[in-house]
Enzyme design. Structure first.
Site, short mmCIF file in Angstrom:
data_model
loop_
_atom_site.label_atom_id
_atom_site.label_comp_id
_atom_site.label_asym_id
_atom_site.label_seq_id
_atom_site.Cartn_x
_atom_site.Cartn_y
_atom_site.Cartn_z
N ASP A 205 0.85 -1.18 0.00
CA ASP A 205 0.00 0.00 0.00
C ASP A 205 0.89 1.24 0.00
OD1 ASP A 205 1.03 0.16 2.55
OD2 ASP A 205 -0.91 0.09 3.58
N ASP B 194 1.40 5.05 1.96
CA ASP B 194 1.04 5.85 3.13
C ASP B 194 1.59 7.26 3.00
OD1 ASP B 194 -0.05 3.52 4.33
OD2 ASP B 194 1.94 2.95 5.04
N ASP C 244 -3.35 5.12 2.39
CA ASP C 244 -3.69 5.66 3.71
C ASP C 244 -3.22 7.10 3.79
OD1 ASP C 244 -4.84 3.32 4.50
OD2 ASP C 244 -3.20 2.70 5.83
#
Length: 515
Positions: free
Chosen positions: A326, A328, A439
């Site tokens: 992912d 961030d 995120d």
């Protein structure tokens, strides 16, 4: 010396046969005998079976046809004394340390006999073994992305992951700490004696290391890797919004794959529905080039709604990784308080431009005056945060500095997907975009240094920082603040360097925090 006991041969042997009935002999000129003394019966049986499967002749009983005598923890004098006690002995048989055998197993053929393999040189070799020494805490060690003991660290990391998926966090941390020690070593481990005195290496981890050094692989690791339960947990927890408890409940209900989940009629929340819909994309590694493109979009959104705000790419990419699961981002503003209300505006901007496939925003629930220094063991921060699935246009890749590299990374990533993932939506590969987990975290500038440190990782490095703070400095560290328990006050910091200084630690660059 007591002569080696003669055991009855199993039903798979006839007389003094050197192979099982179904094993092919590939090296007829090599006849091996493993000395049981100091090796043990069960270990000798396992190693003998391994050798036969590799095509070697391994004799159960010693005889004059033996060309190589394999020993473990025996001196040359001890073995020659034993040989003299045998009725039949072949002059000139090689007396070899177990290292020759394990290296031959890894090579799949007899390797060249070097001086270090010869038994009479064993004591000299042991005396020349380089002993390792590392600090006890991972936050005291510099750990780059590359390490010299990848087969060992990957094996321990897999066992750690399996323990964590089974919610056995204590065992998971033990394996993680053991792997972190090996990652920090300056050269490959070649002997168990090199590990004497090193911290964080428990009996279980040492057994796994010993198995790999001597046999090329670990039975426990291979068994775990191939277990139905482990692979089912990997697949199900790969769904965005699904944790190990939910996955375990589904497994108990007979659900082991994505298609079984779809057909089961299980009720999924909004995050899980989005995670299942975009499963293939989300479980495909994100490249640094893709993260940079997303960063440009997020920065445009942030600056559009709050000029002067700052955005930093954190996580593994800040530590130098080229791929991740992912992306961030940490967002702040130089003026304390200006960040309040920023997240909702950024999310609205991204949604209006069609960049978000899913989003859930949580408010900032941390109040220093109310919550005080105490933090839960998990150290979950309470910043304003947006969990999202980003819609990234694939054509953006062609605008990066090295489009060929991005294309190669994408092809490699698609090829390396978990074969058990039950590829759900082939149509996704035909769309002009892909889904990426992103995120967004908003921090006040007063807490930004602590947030940056906490969100950079690695997870074990951060855990060790908090353990060091508590055990060695009587302090409480979180992603929000550092509190001195002895003095009863907060220690302020405007940079990561200041936090390390407060903790009495030498500053370690993000690229060296890959514990």
């Amino acid at each position: 010396m007591v002569p080696l006991k003669r055991r009855k041969l199993g039903s798979s042997h006839t007389g003094n046969a050197g192979t099982n009935s179904g094993d092919e002999v590939k090296f007829p000129q090599v006849v091996l005998f493993l000395l049981e003394r100091k090796m043990g019966a069960s270990r000798r049986a396992f190693l003998s079976q391994l050798g036969r499967k590799k095509g070697f002749q391994v004799q159960e009983l010693f005889s004059e046809i033996v060309t190589h005598v394999i020993c473990e923890n025996n001196s040359g004098e001890e073995v020659r004394t034993w040989l003299d006690s045998q009725a039949s002995s072949r002059p000139g048989a090689h007396l070899l340390d177990i290292s020759w055998y394990t290296e031959s197993m890894r090579a799949g053929q007899p390797v060249e006999i070097l001086d270090r393999h010869k038994l009479q040189e064993l004591q000299i070799s042991e005396a020349e073994v380089i002993m390792f020494s590392v600090p006890s805490y991972a936050c005291q060690r510099r750990t780059s992305l590359e390490n010299h003991n990848t087969p060992l660290t990957e094996a321990l990391s897999l066992l750690a992951e399996n323990a964590e998926l089974s919610e056995d966090d204590g065992r998971g941390v033990a394996f993680r700490r053991a792997a972190a020690v090996l990652k920090a070593l300056p050269s490959p481990v070649t002997s168990m004696s090199q590990l004497k005195g090193l911290p964080c290496l428990g009996e279980h981890s040492l057994r796994v290391i010993k198995d790999i050094l001597e046999n090329g692989s670990s039975i426990e690791v291979e068994s775990t890797k191939n277990s139905e339960r482990y692979n089912a947990l990997k697949v199900l927890t790969g769904i965005f919004g699904v944790g190990s408890k939910t996955a375990e409940r589904w497994i108990r209900a007979g659900i082991h794959s994505l298609h079984q989940l779809q057909d089961s009629g299980q009720t999924l929340n909004r995050a899980q529905q989005a995670g299942l819909e975009h499963y293939d994309d989300i479980n495909q590694p994100v490249t640094k080039a893709e993260a940079d493109v997303i960063g440009e979009i997020v920065e445009k959104a942030v600056v559009s709604v709050l000029p002067g705000a700052q955005i930093v790419l954190t996580g593994g990419f800040r530590r130098g990784k080229l791929t991740g699961h992912d992306v961030d981002f940490l967002i702040t503003h130089p003026e304390e308080g200006r960040e309040v209300g920023l997240m909702s505006k950024v999310v609205s901007w991204l949604e209006s431009k069609g960049f978000l496939l899913y989003q859930k925003t949580t408010r900032n629930s941390y109040l220093e005056s109310k919550d005080g220094p105490g933090r839960p063991a998990s150290n979950i921060d309470r910043f304003e945060r947006c969990f999202s699935i980003f819609k990234l246009a694939k054509e953006k890749e062609t605008r990066t500095k090295d489009p060929q590299e991005v294309t190669e990374n994408r092809v490699s990533a698609e090829t390396d997907q978990n074969p058990n993932s039950d590829k759900l939506m082939n149509k996704q590969t035909d769309t002009p975009w892909r889904a990426v987990r992103v995120d967004l975290v908003v921090s006040p500038i007063s807490q930004f240094a602590f947030a940056l440190l906490g969100w950079t990782g690695s997870k074990l490095f951060e855990r060790e920082l908090r353990r060091w703070a508590g055990h060695e400095r009587s302090m409480s560290l979180s992603s929000h603040a550092l509190f001195d328990n002895k003095k009863g006050r907060y220690l302020r910091a405007s940079s990561e360097e200041e936090i390390f200084a407060h903790l009495g630690l030498e500053f370690i660059l993000p690229s060296e925090r890959n514990a």
